[in-house]
Design a protein around this motif. Sequence first.
Motif, PDB file in Angstrom:
ATOM      1  N   VAL A 175      78.743 -19.928  18.526  1.00 17.80           N
ATOM      2  CA  VAL A 175      78.299 -18.584  18.147  1.00 17.80           C
ATOM      3  C   VAL A 175      76.792 -18.440  18.331  1.00 17.80           C
ATOM      4  N   SER A 176      76.061 -19.537  18.219  1.00 14.84           N
ATOM      5  CA  SER A 176      74.622 -19.495  18.467  1.00 14.84           C
ATOM      6  C   SER A 176      74.340 -19.164  19.933  1.00 14.84           C
ATOM      7  N   VAL A 177      75.130 -19.734  20.828  1.00 17.82           N
ATOM      8  CA  VAL A 177      74.971 -19.455  22.254  1.00 17.82           C
ATOM      9  C   VAL A 177      75.337 -18.004  22.568  1.00 17.82           C
ATOM     10  N   VAL A 178      76.447 -17.532  21.990  1.00 22.90           N
ATOM     11  CA  VAL A 178      76.861 -16.149  22.225  1.00 22.90           C
ATOM     12  C   VAL A 178      75.803 -15.176  21.717  1.00 22.90           C
ATOM     13  N   LEU A 179      75.279 -15.456  20.523  1.00 22.05           N
ATOM     14  CA  LEU A 179      74.238 -14.592  19.968  1.00 22.05           C
ATOM     15  C   LEU A 179      73.024 -14.563  20.886  1.00 22.05           C
ATOM     16  N   ALA A 180      72.608 -15.729  21.371  1.00 18.81           N
ATOM     17  CA  ALA A 180      71.464 -15.790  22.286  1.00 18.81           C
ATOM     18  C   ALA A 180      71.729 -14.973  23.540  1.00 18.81           C
ATOM     19  N   ASP A 181      72.959 -15.023  24.013  1.00 21.88           N
ATOM     20  CA  ASP A 181      73.311 -14.283  25.219  1.00 21.88           C
ATOM     21  C   ASP A 181      73.254 -12.776  24.988  1.00 21.88           C
ATOM     22  N   THR A 182      73.684 -12.336  23.795  1.00 20.15           N
ATOM     23  CA  THR A 182      73.565 -10.906  23.486  1.00 20.15           C
ATOM     24  C   THR A 182      72.100 -10.507  23.369  1.00 20.15           C
ATOM     25  N   GLU A 183      71.280 -11.404  22.861  1.00 19.55           N
ATOM     26  CA  GLU A 183      69.842 -11.115  22.759  1.00 19.55           C
ATOM     27  C   GLU A 183      69.241 -10.866  24.136  1.00 19.55           C
ATOM     28  N   ASP A 184      69.574 -11.743  25.069  1.00 21.34           N
ATOM     29  CA  ASP A 184      69.041 -11.602  26.433  1.00 21.34           C
ATOM     30  C   ASP A 184      69.514 -10.298  27.069  1.00 21.34           C
ATOM     31  N   THR A 185      70.800  -9.995  26.884  1.00 26.85           N
ATOM     32  CA  THR A 185      71.370  -8.793  27.495  1.00 26.85           C
ATOM     33  C   THR A 185      70.750  -7.521  26.944  1.00 26.85           C
ATOM     34  N   TRP A 186      70.742  -7.391  25.620  1.00 28.02           N
ATOM     35  CA  TRP A 186      70.282  -6.145  25.019  1.00 28.02           C
ATOM     36  C   TRP A 186      68.766  -5.999  25.059  1.00 28.02           C
ATOM     37  N   THR A 187      68.042  -7.110  25.066  1.00 29.98           N
ATOM     38  CA  THR A 187      66.590  -7.020  25.243  1.00 29.98           C
ATOM     39  C   THR A 187      66.275  -6.403  26.597  1.00 29.98           C
ATOM     40  N   ASN A 188      66.992  -6.843  27.616  1.00 28.31           N
ATOM     41  CA  ASN A 188      66.772  -6.312  28.967  1.00 28.31           C
ATOM     42  C   ASN A 188      67.192  -4.853  29.059  1.00 28.31           C
ATOM     43  N   LEU A 189      68.329  -4.491  28.470  1.00 25.82           N
ATOM     44  CA  LEU A 189      68.801  -3.113  28.535  1.00 25.82           C
ATOM     45  C   LEU A 189      67.874  -2.163  27.782  1.00 25.82           C
TER      46      LEU A 189
END
Length: 286
Positions: free
Chosen positions: A80-94
């Motif tokens: 879940v830490s990896v998934v959360l990090a991935d959402t951070e990268d995605t939404w930061t860019n968007l």
Amino acid sequence: MRWELGRRSSNVEDRRGSGGISAPVVGGGIGTIVLALIVTLLGGDPSVILQQGQVESDRTSQQAPQTRQDGASDRMADFVSVVLADTEDTWTNLFRQTGQNYVEPKLVIFSNAVRSACGSANSAVGPFYCPRDQKVYIDLKFYQDLKYKYNAPGDFAQAYVVAHEVGHHVQNLMGISKKVQTLQRQVSRTEANQLSVRLELQADCFAGVWANHANKARQILETGDVDEALNAASSIGDDRLQSQSTGQIVPDSFTHGSSAQRVRWFKRGIQTGQPAQCNTFAAANP
């Protein structure tokens, strides 16, 4: 799902083993656990349901602190830490693309019971997002229910759960959640439920948007992953939950959307990758 090599988020709070708290048991309606799941499972601001109909749970408060985690639990926390990090990268860019700043949420891992800014809750309510402290809460044992009780196994189904809750955080940052809550206070219960459904379906769509961008950027998807997420979305539709719990389906009481609706909006998000395509409030028939 290819996740092991992904970045780990620094926004995870592991409260497992911190000791029991005197947490409420959510009561009333069609049964404690089922009602809590239907109202707050994978859903928005749980403060209302968490703060009403509360009775003290002696068993929860008397539980011994969990002092160690087994290997499976540690691996799931890592996941879940990896998934959360991935959402951070995605939404930061968007958000950056629209000239906005994305404020990263915290993810709290707990066992049995937890206290949030929205109130106290036990594991029965399922994963939830609290807009008051901008945190996602999850007891990792929920994933066992997702696999065995709701017949929705798979790591991407589990990732969908986190992405959906982060979708509610995105709605909070955009001011959508506040607008919906204001409208809900001005309309009937049935109309308020319909607004809740649209909010939940948008979070499903936002979860799909994340999956689209994450796969383009990091190739996370493997064969069968999308089907896992679609199966999870279908398994927790209001119609299916109500049918399983009471044998009756009452559309006016839906708060999260039918199985077909949840699948349709997640598909729209993952196919388009565009948050603007997730405007469930403009759809005549969401």
